[in-house]
Design a protein around this motif. Structure first.
Motif, mmCIF file in Angstrom:
data_model
loop_
_atom_site.group_PDB
_atom_site.id
_atom_site.type_symbol
_atom_site.label_atom_id
_atom_site.label_comp_id
_atom_site.label_asym_id
_atom_site.label_seq_id
_atom_site.Cartn_x
_atom_site.Cartn_y
_atom_site.Cartn_z
ATOM 1 N N ILE A 26 -49.311 7.134 37.809
ATOM 2 C CA ILE A 26 -50.654 6.619 37.513
ATOM 3 C C ILE A 26 -51.404 6.282 38.804
ATOM 4 C CG2 ILE A 26 -51.907 4.661 36.510
ATOM 5 C CD1 ILE A 26 -49.748 4.652 34.270
ATOM 6 N N ILE A 27 -50.744 5.578 39.727
ATOM 7 C CA ILE A 27 -51.383 5.220 41.005
ATOM 8 C C ILE A 27 -51.765 6.472 41.794
ATOM 9 C CG2 ILE A 27 -51.007 4.124 43.247
ATOM 10 C CD1 ILE A 27 -51.495 2.153 40.972
ATOM 11 N N SER A 28 -50.856 7.424 41.808
ATOM 12 C CA SER A 28 -51.108 8.663 42.562
ATOM 13 C C SER A 28 -52.304 9.420 42.007
ATOM 14 C CB SER A 28 -49.851 9.546 42.517
ATOM 15 O OG SER A 28 -50.103 10.801 43.118
ATOM 16 N N ARG A 29 -52.328 9.577 40.671
ATOM 17 C CA ARG A 29 -53.408 10.358 40.068
ATOM 18 C C ARG A 29 -54.730 9.603 40.040
ATOM 19 N NH1 ARG A 29 -50.212 13.592 35.155
ATOM 20 N NH2 ARG A 29 -48.582 14.431 36.519
ATOM 21 N N ARG A 30 -54.651 8.281 39.939
ATOM 22 C CA ARG A 30 -55.881 7.477 39.907
ATOM 23 C C ARG A 30 -56.544 7.404 41.270
ATOM 24 N NH1 ARG A 30 -59.617 5.296 37.498
ATOM 25 N NH2 ARG A 30 -59.235 3.059 37.592
ATOM 26 N N PHE A 31 -55.769 7.120 42.312
ATOM 27 C CA PHE A 31 -56.364 6.795 43.606
ATOM 28 C C PHE A 31 -56.188 7.878 44.671
ATOM 29 C CE2 PHE A 31 -55.423 2.875 41.347
ATOM 30 C CZ PHE A 31 -56.680 2.296 41.324
ATOM 31 N N TYR A 32 -55.349 8.881 44.369
ATOM 32 C CA TYR A 32 -55.210 10.000 45.300
ATOM 33 C C TYR A 32 -55.692 11.306 44.667
ATOM 34 C CZ TYR A 32 -52.423 6.804 48.122
ATOM 35 O OH TYR A 32 -52.005 5.725 48.880
ATOM 36 N N GLY A 33 -55.687 11.333 43.336
ATOM 37 C CA GLY A 33 -56.132 12.533 42.632
ATOM 38 C C GLY A 33 -57.491 12.404 41.997
ATOM 39 N N GLY A 34 -58.063 11.178 42.001
ATOM 40 C CA GLY A 34 -59.410 10.981 41.475
ATOM 41 C C GLY A 34 -59.526 11.083 39.961
ATOM 42 N N LYS A 35 -58.420 10.842 39.230
ATOM 43 C CA LYS A 35 -58.433 10.950 37.763
ATOM 44 C C LYS A 35 -58.883 9.634 37.119
ATOM 45 C CE LYS A 35 -56.295 15.073 37.507
ATOM 46 N NZ LYS A 35 -56.787 16.248 36.757
ATOM 47 N N THR A 36 -59.470 9.745 35.894
ATOM 48 C CA THR A 36 -59.821 8.551 35.125
ATOM 49 C C THR A 36 -58.594 8.126 34.317
ATOM 50 O OG1 THR A 36 -60.555 9.817 33.179
ATOM 51 C CG2 THR A 36 -62.194 9.366 34.902
ATOM 52 N N GLN A 37 -58.632 6.897 33.786
ATOM 53 C CA GLN A 37 -57.522 6.426 32.962
ATOM 54 C C GLN A 37 -57.362 7.291 31.721
ATOM 55 O OE1 GLN A 37 -58.137 2.251 32.148
ATOM 56 N NE2 GLN A 37 -57.365 1.611 34.157
ATOM 57 N N MET A 38 -58.486 7.735 31.150
ATOM 58 C CA MET A 38 -58.439 8.579 29.954
ATOM 59 C C MET A 38 -57.766 9.918 30.267
ATOM 60 S SD MET A 38 -59.132 8.857 26.748
ATOM 61 C CE MET A 38 -60.437 7.685 26.319
ATOM 62 N N GLU A 39 -58.091 10.523 31.397
ATOM 63 C CA GLU A 39 -57.503 11.808 31.779
ATOM 64 C C GLU A 39 -55.991 11.673 31.995
ATOM 65 O OE1 GLU A 39 -61.184 14.050 34.130
ATOM 66 O OE2 GLU A 39 -59.990 12.534 35.181
#
Length: 257
Positions: A217-230
């Motif tokens: 979650i941390i990787s995709r949220r803050f390094y991958g630019g993903k939203t919580q929904m995605e």
């Protein structure tokens, strides 16, 4: 042989002619009298000079055929403009002509395109620099050069900087037979101090201590630019669960830091 390459521009470098001083003087005299065969023989007999000069520019990774052709142009100009009345060897006159032609070619074919007006100003500044250096036997300042050619100091500085060829960060600056030192090894990063560097290491170690889902979650949220929904759709949980795991992850990271 030149760097294991026998032919440059179709010329077999191992078979280049060499002329004696007497032969050069005779060919020069005949060339000035309009003997084109003597002119061609004189040029052919000095191609070794061009070959030796282009070796100075091999670190620029330029095409050797191109450099050789440009050097030959400088040699031809030297032959055509040489004053036989002066007590000077042809090679003494030709060397700066050949080098000048090659340098002009390298400047005009720089990786970074520079406008003609800026290049012209830079060439005028370089000519003034040589003139002032010869007159005072010391390196002239940019202010002195600008005054000599009647231009602003800032314009002269900009022009001279514009024609400097870019250097690769991975170009070797020193090699003692072991590990090489490259340009990038001598560049410091002033934007990040030791404190920030240590914080980055600590953060990386804190993230490693998280569970697999929290790390994802941390990787995709803050390094991958993903939203919580995605992220929720990707890993098959609800957005509320993603939000809770994200908050838990932050809390654990803060404690570890």
């Amino acid at each position: 042989m030149y760097y294991n390459k026998v032919e440059i521009c179709g010329v077999n470098t191992s078979e280049l002619k060499s002329l004696t001083s007497a032969e050069k003087k005779d060919l020069l005299r005949r060339t000035k009298n309009g003997d084109m065969a003597a002119r061609e023989e004189l040029i052919d007999g000095n191609l070794r000079l061009v070959l030796s000069i282009i070796q100075r520019f091999t670190n620029r990774r330029e095409n050797l055929d191109d450099l050789f052709q440009v050097g030959c142009i400088g040699l031809i100009k030297a032959v055509d403009n040489f004053n036989t009345e002066l007590d000077v060897e042809l090679s003494t006159y030709a060397v700066p002509m050949i080098i000048g032609e090659i340098r002009r070619y390298l400047r005009d074919n720089n990786t970074i395109r520079v406008s003609r007006s800026v290049r012209d100003l830079a060439y005028r500044a370089l000519a003034a620099k040589e003139k002032l250096s010869a007159a005072s036997d010391c390196e002239p300042t940019v202010e002195a050069i600008a005054k000599e050619i009647g231009e602003k100091v800032s314009d002269v500085t900009h022009a001279l900087e514009a024609i400097i060829e870019p250097v690769s960060l991975y170009e070797t600056v020193f090699n003692d037979g072991g590990d090489s030192i490259y340009v990038i090894d001598q560049i410091s990063d002033t934007s990040a101090g030791d404190d920030q560097w240590l914080e980055n290491i600590a953060l990386s170690e804190a993230i490693k201590k998280l569970g697999e889902k929290e790390r994802t979650i941390i990787s995709r949220r803050f390094y991958g630019g993903k939203t919580q929904m995605e992220i929720a759709e990707e890993i098959g949980i609800s957005q509320a669960q993603v939000s809770r795991l994200e908050k838990d992850a932050f809390e654990r990271i803060r404690k570890n830091l």
